[in-house]
Each structure stands twice: as structure tokens, then as C-alpha cells.
Design an enzyme around this catalytic site. Structure first.
Site, PDB file in Angstrom:
ATOM      1  N   HIS A   1       0.847  -1.202   0.000  1.00 22.98           N
ATOM      2  CA  HIS A   1       0.000   0.000   0.000  1.00 22.98           C
ATOM      3  C   HIS A   1       0.875   1.242   0.000  1.00 22.98           C
ATOM      4  CE1 HIS A   1       0.434   1.036   4.363  1.00 22.98           C
ATOM      5  NE2 HIS A   1       0.519  -0.265   4.527  1.00 22.98           N
TER       6      HIS A   1
ATOM      7  N   ASP B   1      -0.393   4.449   0.776  1.00 27.24           N
ATOM      8  CA  ASP B   1      -0.819   5.516   1.695  1.00 27.24           C
ATOM      9  C   ASP B   1      -0.107   5.332   3.024  1.00 27.24           C
ATOM     10  OD1 ASP B   1      -2.312   3.103   2.138  1.00 27.24           O
ATOM     11  OD2 ASP B   1      -3.684   4.216   3.426  1.00 27.24           O
TER      12      ASP B   1
ATOM     13  N   ASP C   1       6.415   1.409   6.317  1.00 26.66           N
ATOM     14  CA  ASP C   1       4.991   1.046   6.243  1.00 26.66           C
ATOM     15  C   ASP C   1       4.272   1.942   5.260  1.00 26.66           C
ATOM     16  OD1 ASP C   1       2.481   0.008   6.744  1.00 26.66           O
ATOM     17  OD2 ASP C   1       2.198   1.113   8.615  1.00 26.66           O
TER      18      ASP C   1
ATOM     19  N   GLU D   1      -5.093   1.695   2.762  1.00 27.02           N
ATOM     20  CA  GLU D   1      -4.893   0.651   3.762  1.00 27.02           C
ATOM     21  C   GLU D   1      -4.995   1.188   5.185  1.00 27.02           C
ATOM     22  OE1 GLU D   1      -2.977  -2.341   6.379  1.00 27.02           O
ATOM     23  OE2 GLU D   1      -2.379  -0.246   6.111  1.00 27.02           O
ATOM     24  N   GLU D   2      -4.480   2.399   5.395  1.00 26.99           N
ATOM     25  CA  GLU D   2      -4.484   2.959   6.754  1.00 26.99           C
ATOM     26  C   GLU D   2      -5.850   3.507   7.140  1.00 26.99           C
ATOM     27  OE1 GLU D   2      -2.099   2.170   8.402  1.00 26.99           O
ATOM     28  OE2 GLU D   2      -0.208   2.286   7.325  1.00 26.99           O
TER      29      GLU D   2
ATOM     30  N   HIS E   1       3.424   3.535  12.317  1.00 29.17           N
ATOM     31  CA  HIS E   1       2.272   4.219  12.935  1.00 29.17           C
ATOM     32  C   HIS E   1       2.697   5.158  14.052  1.00 29.17           C
ATOM     33  CE1 HIS E   1      -1.192   1.406  11.524  1.00 29.17           C
ATOM     34  NE2 HIS E   1      -0.173   1.355  10.677  1.00 29.17           N
TER      35      HIS E   1
END
Lengths: 477, 477
Positions: free
Chosen positions: B98, B100, B132, B166-167, B445
Site C-alpha cells: 500500500h 498511503d 509502512d 490501507e491505513e 504508525h
């Protein structure tokens, strides 16, 4: 009938229209103490009271309280201290009330504009502050005016203490009360506060007791930060698991406090006390109506009122630090703080209560064998207050109720606290009477707050009659 | 050594500077899917990927997903579908990632600008999205480029599926995956997802299992509105008292789920499975470091990892409707909703789990004899996923790890869920491998997210080597 009451009562009726106008003017000032932008309105309301009192011939002082702690850009509104009459041969009665109000917006669900007093066909006068506490405060002014205009001699010297921060924790008031106990308030022979409500809608009451409140926090912490429950669930002690375990040990579903020794502190019920409950105008239907449900614990009125007034209770208010929003979040909170409070009654001393609470919670947490860390502490406490309903201050008020309403008042307590009651008792050393004007349906703090015209006008008569009776009530009664 | 790998490896080293530049350009685009104002940046990032893939010779389609549900003023960012190679004699590998990222602000505590890739002396490359999931996604692009520039034949047909939401719950992706299972994805022989992390910092791992998650709510309601604990405490059933009682019956402090029958659903541990745990590079110190405390439940690494990966766990997340702010409020909440979730493992079927949960909670609530009303429901569920670590997709990846890192990978599971894994398995009917690039300290994150240069460059070699091994791995392995 005590002399002088008939012309006074007649004058109150004659002036009822202008008394309602006075309340309309007061309600129109949005004196909301909790909202910074309304602070000028709170000052305006204080000035309105001061001007009205001066026009009636009282000596008035607007006592400044300095800056608001934590909001130093704001001045606290003044306490209005007033004296009406200074005759050494008369008793002196100190009365308290507040001129600030709770916030209110039409959009909250009001049927009418909250700051525009609106009287409906049943005589309900809707408006923010109508019953809490502008109506009762203006009641004392109405009493003075009716005496003057009726040419009736005022029976007592009246001291007024009207504050403007009651709805925001009475900031600054406690210091003033203690400082003035032997100064401005020194002549007071008794104190009367009109800032609570009848138990129902028909029968007046005199209130002689309040519960205290000890508020506790339990914090439980483990990891250094919130954890993902997928990654760490099952491998680490979770503070929330520990907390619900500890909280579940405090009170049972039937309201019984499970902290050993706590109930031993409660004063036994006397036969005399028991006899007060049967006659009180209250029913289980009244309780269910105010709950909006039938989720009562006790089967009878008597047990319900005793549970509310003269036994302690323990309520769990919530959890800080855990996930509290709608929806779903898979977090393991790192630190959670449970909040609960115990309503206290005679003879529970705060320190004794806290020791039992702390010892018990520490022991229960230890039993869990958790590696997390637990702390428990007292956030704040306020003492219970109980007065004698046989004191001459109360018997005088009782006669006044019987005179005005044709019925003997219920002798009630309240489950909540009104901290200023104890402050006045301690500062003056004199008896304090709670003499409510409004009824149980007035919705103080809520939308569509109202004061019934009957409660306001007959209530003004009651306050005046009380001053007459209390001026001559034998001290031994 | 498999043929062709040495020149590929050499070219990756030669191009490492430009690969880092590629990551720098990607990190500079703040493609935050959760923030409306960054939606154009998410599109820009999708365009960046599409352009890079096209420049490398891939066929690329930006598949639109329509409007964002509930936010119809926003277009969902496209899924980048790409094909590189179309040789019927080669295997086809489908990869997912992903583009994003999570929100990030320097003020949150970043040591550097979050959208400015900053490489420190130890080779740590700090930047939002570095690990990520932009680093792994670009890894696939780097593999293509290094093959082209080294003149090494690409060993497989590569299908790419890179999403931009995705997030934010992968809005729109599930429908696309199911629709393309027999269309764009139909040639896929195996699936590889690089969007998780090594268990530690030194040793790569292959991930063959994920726990599922059943999320439940318990609501308890009594009075029609919140009550004052002074007025009603002791006379009415309090929903919060009932709720902490029920919540305290779900899981004990040692993590044992107390719902009867639930553990009977769990597949027994086999001896073969047990043997996988001893060699895994992990220690109790690793756990304590990530907890930031020593509040672990189990004494050994093996029991800890099994508790995390292959046994269910139950976490209590919080309470909606109760008082959750700092400070003290003496409210009796009228309706409270407790939230908890169960991490599920083979062979727990969601319906079976829910039946046991509902029956137990209803029975426990009934025991309380409360007049309040209780409801319990499933908010959402996601199934667990377990693959065979002996499948050729895994054995090929294992050989690639040994080739690049000189060590056999740990075979791991994860305690959390990656729902897209199961979606690809179901839509394609093919084996799915989770092949992480980043390490356990990458802080996805969180503030100061980073990807180590070693993980990025050797990780690019690993992805390429995997494609070579998987192209020739015997199906029976």
C-alpha cells in the site's frame, strides 16, 4: 394568625404582576458563570440585584473576589452583601442565594427562549434561572417591598449574601464566608437558604440534612504506552482487566457497599427518626417518574428515602484512559483510572472512610496477583450535614408553611450536598434551615426550567411569614 | 547459489543510492489516507508509482474505486494494478502493498521532518511510510530495475496490486480483490505480501499465521437519563455497577478466558508445531522492551509466543457512555457500553464463539438480579488465517532468506490481523506468504518511523532472490 400577616399577604397578591416582571428582568440577563463570554452578564445581574436592594432601602456592598483561579483574565463576580434593618431589639436572619445560572440554548431542546420568561396557561413560568435561584433570591426582595408598601413593620434585621459563581463551584465564596463569620455575619441569629426543591409538587418541605461525598480514583498502570491487543493480548497483564475486577468488588447490584467496616460507621436509625418517614408525601411512582424507568432497588417509599437520605451509597462514575468513543478500537490501555464516590452520612468521618477504602482496595488488588501498579486516592471530600428539625429556626418555618399552605411541611433530607450549608453553619455557629421555594418538577439545570407562579407568589408569602414567625419563636422550642 | 543472483545482487548494491532516492521521493509525498486535505497527495503518490512502473516497462492501470462511502465529496484513490512480464512458461507471482501512510506531524515528537527522509550515521532512514509500506512497495520496483540494468532475465511474471487506503480500512479493496480473483489475478500461482515486520532486529522471518478478531459490545441501560449520584445513589440499579460485574467475569488477571467452552474450540498444539518455537529468535527481554515494563504474564519465550500467536486472548478496551474525562463528576450514567474483543485462532468459528459469548454473558447478567436491561452483540469479526510453512511458496522464500542473510528465517505468526491476507487467499485460491522487510524497531504508525538501510537494500535482494527461488521451487516441497 400572627399579627401583620394579612396585610402583607394581600400586598404580595396585589404586587404579583410586578414581582413577575422583576423575575422577567432577572431571567433576561444571561448570567452564566461557566461561560467566559457571559461574565459581563454575571456582573450585570449582580448590579441589578444591588440596585433593586438599594432602591428598597438596604445597605449594599458588592464585594470583589479577585481574579478567577486558573482563568486570570476573568474577574470573579462580586458577592452582594446587603443589610436591611439594624434594630438591636430584633433578631437578625442571614439569607443566602445565588444570581448566576446554568448554560442554556434554545437548540438544547427548550420549547421557549430560555432567557425570555414565558408564562403558560397553567401558570408555569419557563426561563433559565427561574427556580435556580433567581426566583428564591427575588423572593426576599419581594418580601421587603411588600412590607414597605403594606406599611407593615419588618420583623427582623435581614442580612443577604448572594453569590454569582454557584454553578461553577462557588469560587471564592468559602474564604469570604469564613472571613465574615465574625464580621458582616456576626449578628446573625439563624440562617436560611432557599436553593433546593420540594420532594414533590404539592407539599412544601423543610430540609434538615444532606449527605456528604468522598470521591475516589483508582489508577492501574502497566505498559509504558497503549498496546495493540492483537500483538500483546494474552502475553501481558492488562490494566483494564485488573480495574474491572477491583471495581466489581466495591458495591453489589442491590446497592450494598462491600467495603468491610464501612456500614459500622453509620449512625443507627432511631425510632423517632423512623417515625418521620411514613408521613412524607412521596411514592414509588414519584421515583419511577424521575428515573424514567422502574429500575428501583427497594420496594417501599420508606426504604427508598432512607437509602437516599440517611444511608451511604457508592456509585461508579466511569473510567479515564480507556477507549470511550463510539465504534471499535482494539487498544489495550496502558493506564486506566476508575472513578467512584461514596455518599456519606452521620457518623462517617472522611478519614475513617478513606482508610477502610484504601485498605480494602489494596487487599483486593493484591489478591489478583497482577504485575501492574495500583494507586488509590481521595480526589475530594465534603462532609454530610444534619440539623435538628426541632430547632426554633425550623419550628418557625413549619408554622409559616402551615400558615401559607394550610399543611404541615414534610421534614426532609437530601441525598446530594450543598456545601455552603455547612460553611454557614461553621462560620456563624448558628442553625441553618433549607427552605425551598420550587417543586420537584422545576428541571433546574435542565431544559425548560420553570417556576410555578404559585410557588413564586405563595413562596414569597412563605419567606415573609417565616421572618415573622422566626422573629418571635421561643428559643427553647 | 541459484544462477543469475550474483549479478543481480551486485546491481542492487550499485544502485542503492538511487533506490534510496526513490524512497526519498515517495516519502516526500504526504499520502495520508485518513486526512481529507491530503487526498490529492494520495493520488499523486499513486501516479508516482504508476509512472515509475511504466518507465520500468510494466503495463499499468490505475483502477478507480468510486466515491468514498460516507464522504462522497472524496474520490477513493485508485488501486495500481500492474503486470510485468507475460511469459506462459514462467510462474506468476502476485504481490500486494500500500502506498498511503499514517498521519504525521513534527510536533507529535518527531526528531526530524516526517516527510523528509533523513538517514543517520547508523543507516536508519527516518520518514513516514519508510517501512509502512513505501519501502517494501518500492522494493519490488527496485528488483525490476536491477534485473533490467544487470541484464538478468526476470524469473517470473509479476502482478502488482498496490492500494491507497490501507491505513483507513482498505475502503473498496475487498470488492476489487474478489472481482479480480478470476480476472486480473487469475494467472497468479502464489501471493506475496510485504507489510509486516521481523520479530526482532537481526533475523528475518516468514509469517504463516494471523489471529482473527471478534469484537463485542455489551450495553446496559436503566434510567431514561443520566442521574445525580447524590439524589439517586442507593435507590436505583446503576448500569455501571452491572457492567463492571459482567466485564469482571470475562477474563482473569492471568489472561485465562472464563467463557465456558471457548478453549475447547482451540486446535490442539501438535508436537511438530511445538518444535517450531524453541529456535525462534526472541526473548523475554524483547517483550519487556516493547512493553516498556516487566508486566508479562508468562515466564518463558515459548509460552509468551504461543499466547500471542496460537491461543486466543480477550481484552477489555473501554466503556462508552460513562464519565471518561479527567477530574471528578458525580454522575450515574444511564446507559453504558462495554467493549471487548477476542483474538481468535484455529479452529474457532465466529458463530460458535459468539454463541458461547452471548449465552455466558446473558447467564451472568441474569445472576445479578438487576432490573436494568442488557444487550450484547458482535460489532465485527475477522477470521484467523494459517498457512502451511511447508508450502513451496514458503520453502522458496526460506531459501532466499538463507541466501541473502546467511541464516534460516524464523517461522512466525502474528497476534494481530491483516485482513487482506485472507482476501487474497480466498479470491485466488493460492498460497499467501507474508515476507516482511522491516524490523521490530521500525515504529510503524508511531513517531520517528524508520527503515534501516540494510533492511531496504538487503530486503530488495531478498524480494528478487525470492522470485528466483519461487520460479523453480518444486511444487511437492
Amino acid at each position: 394568625m400572627a399579627p401583620q400577616l394579612e396585610p402583607f399577604f394581600q400586598k404580595v397578591d396585589d404586587l404579583s404582576g410586578s414581582f413577575i416582571d422583576r423575575l422577567r428582568k432577572a431571567v433576561a440577563i444571561p448570567s452564566i458563570s461557566a461561560q467566559d463570554e457571559n461574565r459581563p452578564d454575571v456582573f450585570k445581574m449582580g448590579q441589578f440585584l444591588a440596585s433593586e436592594l438599594e432602591a428598597l432601602g438596604a445597605e449594599v456592598e458588592q464585594r470583589p473576589l479577585g481574579k478567577q483561579p486558573g482563568k486570570e483574565h476573568l474577574d470573579l463576580p462580586p458577592v452582594i452583601l446587603a443589610r436591611y434593618g439594624n434594630d438591636k431589639n430584633k433578631r437578625t436572619i442571614l439569607v443566602y442565594g445565588h444570581y448566576d445560572v446554568q448554560p442554556a440554548l434554545k437548540e438544547d431542546g427548550w420549547a421557549t427562549e430560555p432567557f425570555d420568561l414565558t408564562v403558560d396557561a397553567q401558570g408555569r413560568m419557563f426561563g433559565r434561572g427561574s427556580t435556580d435561584d433567581k426566583g428564591p433570591v427575588l423572593g426576599w426582595l419581594n418580601v421587603i417591598e411588600a412590607h414597605k408598601k403594606a406599611g407593615v413593620e419588618f420583623p427582623v434585621n435581614l442580612l443577604c449574601c448572594f453569590e454569582g459563581m454557584e454553578e461553577y463551584g462557588s469560587e471564592g465564596l468559602e474564604d469570604l464566608i469564613q472571613a465574615e463569620g465574625k464580621k458582616f455575619f456576626k449578628d446573625a441569629d439563624a440562617v436560611c437558604i432557599s436553593d433546593n426543591y420540594w420532594l414533590g409538587t404539592e407539599k412544601p418541605c423543610l430540609t434538615y440534612g444532606l449527605r456528604g461525598c468522598n470521591y475516589y480514583s483508582i489508577s492501574i498502570s502497566g505498559p509504558a504506552q497503549d498496546l495493540h491487543s492483537g500483538v500483546f493480548g494474552g502475553s501481558a497483564h492488562e490494566p483494564m482487566t485488573d480495574l474491572v475486577n477491583v471495581l466489581s468488588k466495591l458495591v453489589d447490584v442491590q446497592g450494598n457497599i462491600m467495603i468491610p467496616g464501612l456500614m459500622d460507621l453509620v449512625a443507627p436509625v432511631t425510632e423517632e427518626e423512623k417515625s418521620l418517614y411514613g408521613d412524607i408525601s412521596y411514592s414509588m411512582e414519584n421515583l419511577h417518574e424521575s428515573l424514567g424507568s422502574e429500575t428501583s432497588i427497594h420496594p417501599t417509599k420508606e426504604r427508598t428515602l432512607m437509602a437516599r437520605w440517611r444511608y451511604p451509597s457508592l456509585s461508579i462514575h466511569g473510567v479515564e484512559g480507556a477507549y470511550s468513543a463510539p465504534g471499535a478500537k482494539t487498544v489495550i490501555p496502558a493506564k486506566v483510572i476508575g472513578k467512584f464516590s461514596i455518599r456519606t452520612v452521620p457518623n462517617m468521618e472522611s478519614e475513617q472512610v478513606s482508610k477502610l477504602v484504601f485498605d480494602y482496595i489494596k487487599a483486593e488488588f493484591a489478591k489478583l496477583n497482577s504485575k501492574n501498579t495500583m494507586n488509590v486516592w481521595l480526589q475530594h471530600d465534603g462532609k454530610w450535614w444534619v440539623s435538628s428539625p426541632k430547632h426554633w429556626n425550623f419550628t418557625a418555618a413549619s408554622k409559616a408553611v402551615t400558615q401559607v399552605f394550610g399543611v404541615e411541611p414534610d421534614m426532609t433530607r437530601e441525598g446530594g450536598s450543598i456545601p455552603v450549608t455547612l460553611s454557614f453553619e461553621q462560620a456563624t455557629g448558628k442553625n441553618v434551615l433549607l427552605l425551598p421555594m420550587g417543586s420537584s418538577t422545576d428541571a433546574a439545570h435542565s431544559v425548560n426550567e420553570k417556576l410555578d407562579k404559585r410557588n413564586y407568589i405563595e413562596g414569597t408569602k412563605l419567606l415573609g411569614a417565616y421572618l415573622h414567625y422566626v422573629s418571635e419563636e421561643p428559643i427553647n422550642a
